[in-house]
Design an enzyme around this catalytic site. Structure first.
Site, PDB file in Angstrom:
ATOM      1  N   HIS B  32      43.203  11.984   3.290  1.00  0.00           N
ATOM      2  CA  HIS B  32      42.648  12.422   2.004  1.00  0.00           C
ATOM      3  C   HIS B  32      43.478  11.925   0.827  1.00  0.00           C
ATOM      4  O   HIS B  32      44.119  12.716   0.126  1.00  0.00           O
ATOM      5  CB  HIS B  32      42.580  13.957   1.970  1.00  0.00           C
ATOM      6  CG  HIS B  32      41.605  14.538   2.941  1.00  0.00           C
ATOM      7  ND1 HIS B  32      41.866  14.651   4.280  1.00  0.00           N
ATOM      8  CD2 HIS B  32      40.346  15.024   2.772  1.00  0.00           C
ATOM      9  CE1 HIS B  32      40.824  15.189   4.902  1.00  0.00           C
ATOM     10  NE2 HIS B  32      39.894  15.422   4.013  1.00  0.00           N
ATOM     11  N   GLY B 118      45.332  23.967   6.358  1.00  0.00           N
ATOM     12  CA  GLY B 118      44.205  23.125   6.735  1.00  0.00           C
ATOM     13  C   GLY B 118      42.934  23.963   6.854  1.00  0.00           C
ATOM     14  O   GLY B 118      41.831  23.441   6.754  1.00  0.00           O
ATOM     15  N   SER B 119      43.111  25.257   7.069  1.00  0.00           N
ATOM     16  CA  SER B 119      41.983  26.175   6.919  1.00  0.00           C
ATOM     17  C   SER B 119      42.123  26.735   5.511  1.00  0.00           C
ATOM     18  O   SER B 119      43.098  27.441   5.204  1.00  0.00           O
ATOM     19  CB  SER B 119      42.041  27.288   7.965  1.00  0.00           C
ATOM     20  OG  SER B 119      40.937  28.146   7.795  1.00  0.00           O
ATOM     21  N   ASP B 150      40.670  23.715  -5.834  1.00  0.00           N
ATOM     22  CA  ASP B 150      39.682  24.529  -6.549  1.00  0.00           C
ATOM     23  C   ASP B 150      38.579  25.034  -5.628  1.00  0.00           C
ATOM     24  O   ASP B 150      38.141  26.171  -5.735  1.00  0.00           O
ATOM     25  CB  ASP B 150      39.110  23.792  -7.773  1.00  0.00           C
ATOM     26  CG  ASP B 150      38.663  22.361  -7.499  1.00  0.00           C
ATOM     27  OD1 ASP B 150      38.884  21.851  -6.375  1.00  0.00           O
ATOM     28  OD2 ASP B 150      38.097  21.739  -8.419  1.00  0.00           O
ATOM     29  N   HIS B 256      35.414  11.939  -0.468  1.00  0.00           N
ATOM     30  CA  HIS B 256      36.329  12.943   0.078  1.00  0.00           C
ATOM     31  C   HIS B 256      36.752  12.560   1.490  1.00  0.00           C
ATOM     32  O   HIS B 256      35.934  12.179   2.322  1.00  0.00           O
ATOM     33  CB  HIS B 256      35.622  14.308   0.100  1.00  0.00           C
ATOM     34  CG  HIS B 256      36.476  15.413   0.618  1.00  0.00           C
ATOM     35  ND1 HIS B 256      37.253  16.203  -0.203  1.00  0.00           N
ATOM     36  CD2 HIS B 256      36.694  15.861   1.884  1.00  0.00           C
ATOM     37  CE1 HIS B 256      37.906  17.089   0.533  1.00  0.00           C
ATOM     38  NE2 HIS B 256      37.585  16.909   1.808  1.00  0.00           N
ATOM     39  N   GLU B 359      42.354  42.856   5.705  1.00  0.00           N
ATOM     40  CA  GLU B 359      43.000  42.480   6.960  1.00  0.00           C
ATOM     41  C   GLU B 359      43.490  41.037   6.954  1.00  0.00           C
ATOM     42  O   GLU B 359      44.490  40.713   7.604  1.00  0.00           O
ATOM     43  CB  GLU B 359      42.044  42.700   8.139  1.00  0.00           C
ATOM     44  CG  GLU B 359      41.654  44.159   8.377  1.00  0.00           C
ATOM     45  CD  GLU B 359      40.580  44.690   7.446  1.00  0.00           C
ATOM     46  OE1 GLU B 359      39.984  43.880   6.692  1.00  0.00           O
ATOM     47  OE2 GLU B 359      40.326  45.909   7.453  1.00  0.00           O
ATOM     48  N   PHE B 384      38.771  45.695  13.584  1.00  0.00           N
ATOM     49  CA  PHE B 384      38.892  45.077  12.256  1.00  0.00           C
ATOM     50  C   PHE B 384      39.876  43.916  12.232  1.00  0.00           C
ATOM     51  O   PHE B 384      39.909  43.160  11.262  1.00  0.00           O
ATOM     52  CB  PHE B 384      39.239  46.143  11.215  1.00  0.00           C
ATOM     53  CG  PHE B 384      38.262  47.278  11.199  1.00  0.00           C
ATOM     54  CD1 PHE B 384      36.904  47.050  11.438  1.00  0.00           C
ATOM     55  CD2 PHE B 384      38.656  48.584  10.976  1.00  0.00           C
ATOM     56  CE1 PHE B 384      35.978  48.092  11.457  1.00  0.00           C
ATOM     57  CE2 PHE B 384      37.745  49.637  10.980  1.00  0.00           C
ATOM     58  CZ  PHE B 384      36.402  49.391  11.220  1.00  0.00           C
TER      59      PHE B 384
END
Lengths: 613, 613
Positions: B32, B118-119, B150, B256, B359, B384
């Site tokens: 990237h 990366g997440s 962003d 991208h 959480e 949860f």
């Protein structure tokens, strides 16, 4: 002509809802009466003067939708149903009992509950999906009302919903926020600072109204204002008292989730039982579910021998499905060029919903839309669907029918590394009640499965692959859910290799090499990971006595576990070996990844030789 | 005395970072670069003039922390490491290659990366945890800088972090938001409206500075302002151009995640290669990791025969652990009265962190804290924790050492219904790389496992039960991770019952009844679900040939799968039957729930009789 109930009587209705909530929890010996009492006036005004709803026709898409995000306040919801003569008083007193419909948290065991709640922060995202469907798909004047607790405003999913709702200008959505100051174990972060919520929501583009949540006139005016506000959603932010109306519990800590200490006294203090009955306004229109204009689906057809990514086949098949069926909608988490849902977006822009990078809202929107009969397909990277796992879990409790598609499965993606690799998705989706888990290995199989999953029930998950794989099935081959394909087979088979997705191609290469060595190996394409084809697996076990599973997934919860589970019927079990990803991957080319993980043809050949030795 | 680099040279450094990002991606053939180029000036100013960091001592807690939330911009990060002489140029050109440290998204294969990213939407929540630890635990003037994209501001987890950071007055935290207008598949929701982000963050209590992200003087002034701002975190919201500096790609869609079309031309346009070297400011102090003041742990002791909930034992044991070890901290999601982490909160309030109902932020805070050597225990209802599954997944990529505790497991909770029941937690946590999964059945076992898990590596998960269960083990019994306990055994055993948690007690009752019928049954308490005690299971299989697993969990991914996997070594496999929760539960009393689910003593007796028949 129905007249709205006057406000004095609405105030009495609020007291009735409190009394009935107290009675229900008292009969059950558990439940959340104090959380019900704070919102009783808010709900009395809604039910008696604003909600447009036909209890006799809960699937009329013109009905308003009414979502209890603070699901623990179920005694209040059930008291409302009792006031509307939908639930008899004796049923109210069987709250939380075995075999009853009035569960601790609302579920669709009741026909007027379309969305199960109880995991906080989910009601507003569902409401966004429902409001989007009403406005952009059904084109009806249905409003969506969501009762939120103040504690749950800490959940990020609420702010994904806030952003999405204002971006989509959902003026048919109203959030009613019950700011009772007390969470489960003590004060909330903002306590009674209703301005804190109002500032945040206004910054996110909402219209806000701050009121005293026990002033029925103010509540009524706020709902009128919400209905009149155009171009943006409205939040009614109501300062309330937890346990309102009973001095022993009002605004006191340490009483969350407990019946009142003395229900009889409380009922006296609340003015005793009342028997007010409410008939809510009826919706402005009556509509059957959307017309089922299903034309035959003209799925894309791929030539055997070509190399096509299953994600491409997914996108093309979904677009074709959307052409044949007007009820199919698609959602994506800002990666439609990767998941290939862009094919659908280009062909059917009016039924495509860009959810940006907000996977919880994406899944919730799908769940909200299916309450109105739409058939959603929501896609992102398989890895990022983990972000919405609680929403998937709750979707099963809601008996929702949704399709989820995870692309970029496994180490086969190559260079991007482990953060982008779905390696636990099969485990996560197998462990969802009544789920279907599909993992195709070629383009024609993918297309067929996309069509099949649209007609299945429950949570349907499809796993796709980033890179191109050879087309091995002709376009007219059929792939029933719950089936498998035996790709190599002979009476001399000494071992069976069970694969799915990318590893099918490795298994075929391995079988060819094993055959050259005189070892006949059966190859099974287990494209339906759940339900699993136990009959074919059992037959292979009886013939060979030895099964090798090979999967682009962690060793736990995926194909290895699914195959082993097929033999958990008390019968004889074959010898089993599983090849799976056992070390943390890094960046490498796709073929290198399969080799390093030990799930390529070489690894299968070695495992098969060991096992038959 | 080190002098800060002058701004003209910093501008040149920004160009150098661009050139090197372009070169790395070009060499890799993927990556990237355009997302790197937008943030190059922001990072040049940070590295050269503000970051206090000793590359030779990355574990000094006085270092600033520096988190690349937009992990896909890794070429920029690696270019920064090259500029700091930490990574040689030849390694930069091995970006994304097999065996290298420079992965597609940053991971701790590099010593200066403590948190894998990366997440999207995870960096800021991690930063909150790190800043909290610096301020409230380490008491050092370390600052935490988080580079956000962003697009990722759409993730709810970012707003959980925003809320938490301002509530905790984290003035040592700075978010640098690279508003380059373009997401993966097109424009972001707010494009260049930096005010949209600023309004939202200010409403959440942040100080904000909006700047031109390519004006190095403005960037420098913004960072000075951030450092001077007290009582609240600061967001530097920078308008930038994706692909800045190269006309072929600048602010263009569709590029991208792609190398530049002509890297050579681009490097010429950027002014060619530069060889600027930066030594960042050193931290203001040098500190070893916290003193390891481990006294012997005086665990709570429970009397055999008493009835104690394992969640109570958890809370008491955690508090005792906190007394013995100064490095143990606890976090909870506003349910400490339910999980019983309140025992720790009362004993060690300075090391307890209330995360409210968020959480994702709770797990992220734990991950952030462990980067500084703290040993976190984070608890909420097992159900949860599914909300944070993506954070758990990524924690494994980060090689994080954290303890997660899920209470209210299974149908055994009773009346609250399925929304509150952890029924997929074993599946989810088993499928995490290098995880440990523990499920105790009594109070003494729980206490021992709490102490043991604190010393284990990786993601450690403990599952606790709501209701009281009999204490069956004496307080001095030992329970090694990876072990199991054989509770009934004889040479005549014809079947083995494998249970854990609540079902251990059902299995014991069943074995007694079977013994009365003349059927000797072995009972194994499989408290360590992962790693699993294959030796004991194999011995039981060799003796009995028949195993029954019984678990308060969906049939997929839990104890049944774990036991079957223990036999996936190519050896003979016993006959297997699994009892698990197969229908959607509703409200009912705990004993009714076990009966309806078919996991109580009656069901075990029936299954055992069938299997031995």
């Amino acid at each position: 002509m129905r007249e709205d109930m006057d406000l004095e009587r609405v105030r009495e209705l609020g007291q009735q809802l409190r009394v009935d909530a107290v009675r229900a929890a008292d009969a059950a010996g558990s439940g959340h009466p104090t959380s019900s009492m704070s919102a009783a006036d808010l709900m009395a005004v809604l039910l008696a003067r604003h909600l447009r709803y036909d209890f006799d026709a809960p699937s009329n898409p013109c009905n308003d939708q009414f979502i209890f995000s603070k699901g623990h306040a179920s005694p209040l919801l059930y008291a409302m149903f009792a006031a509307a003569d939908a639930v008899p008083d004796e049923e109210l007193l069987r709250f939380r009992r075995l075999g009853g419909r009035l569960e601790g948290h609302p579920t669709p065991r009741l026909p007027w509950v379309r969305l199960a709640t109880g995991s906080l922060g989910q009601g507003l995202p569902y409401g966004v999906g429902a409001a989007l469907a009403a406005k952009r798909l059904d084109h009806v004047p249905s409003r969506v009302w969501v009762l939120c607790g103040d504690s749950e405003m800490a959940e990020g999913s609420v702010w994904e919903a806030a952003e999405h709702a204002s971006h989509e200008k959902l003026d048919n959505l109203t959030a009613v926020i019950d700011v009772n100051r007390l969470g489960q174990r003590g004060p909330t972060r903002h306590e009674w600072d209703t301005g804190a919520y109002a500032r945040r929501l206004r910054a996110f583009g909402w219209h806000t109204v701050e009121i005293d949540g026990h002033d029925v006139a103010a509540i009524d005016a706020a709902y009128v204002e919400a209905a009149r506000t155009t171009g943006r959603p409205t939040a009614v932010i109501a300062r309330t008292l937890k346990g309102k109306g009973v001095s022993a519990v009002e605004d006191r800590e340490g009483l969350h989730g407990k019946p009142l200490p003395d229900a009889e006294d409380a009922i006296v203090e609340l003015g005793g039982r009342r028997h007010i009955r409410v008939e809510p306004r009826h919706p402005e229109c009556v509509r059957s579910a959307r017309p089922l204009d299903h034309a035959p689906v003209e799925l894309p057809r791929f030539d055997v021998g070509d190399e096509v990514a299953t994600r491409d086949a997914y996108g093309q098949a979904l677009s074709a499905l959307g052409t044949a069926r007007g009820d199919v909608v698609a959602l994506d988490g800002e990666v439609s060029d990767s998941t290939r849902s862009e094919f659908f977006a280009k062909a059917h822009p009016e039924r495509f919903f860009e959810c940006y990078i907000a996977e919880q809202q994406m899944v919730a929107a799908a769940v909200g839309m299916q309450t109105r009969g739409w058939v959603p397909f929501a896609s992102t990277f398989a890895a990022f669907l983990t972000r919405a796992y609680d929403f998937v879990r709750m979707a099963a409790v809601s008996r929702a029918n949704i399709n989820l598609v995870g692309s970029h499965a496994g180490v086969a993606i190559g260079q991007d590394g482990p953060s982008q690799m779905g390696l636990e998705d099969l485990a996560a989706f197998r462990a969802v009640h009544r789920s279907t888990v599909l993992y195709p290995c070629d383009a024609n199989q993918t297309a067929r499965l996309v069509a099949a999953m649209a007609d299945a029930a429950g949570i349907r998950y499809l796993r796709t692959t980033r890179g191109a794989t050879p087309v091995i099935y002709p376009p007219d081959e059929e792939f029933p859910i719950g089936g498998s394909k035996v790709l190599r087979s002979s009476a001399d088979d000494r071992v069976a290799i069970v694969a799915a997705g990318v590893t099918v191609h490795e298994a075929l290469a391995a079988a060819d090499r094993l055959a050259a060595d005189g070892i006949a190996a059966r190859v099974i394409d287990l494209y339906s990971v759940k339900p699993v084809d136990a009959v074919t697996l059992r037959a292979a076990a009886e013939r060979t006595g030895r099964l090798i599973t090979v999967e682009d997934h962690w060793p736990e919860g995926g194909i290895g576990d699914a195959v082993a589970a097929a033999f958990a019927d008390g019968g004889p079990v074959p010898r089993l070996v599983r090849l799976a990803v056992r070390t943390m991957p890094a960046s490498a080319a796709p073929a290198e990844q399969l080799r390093v993980a030990g799930i390529d043809a070489d690894a299968i050949v070695a495992a098969a030789r060991d096992l038959v030795a």
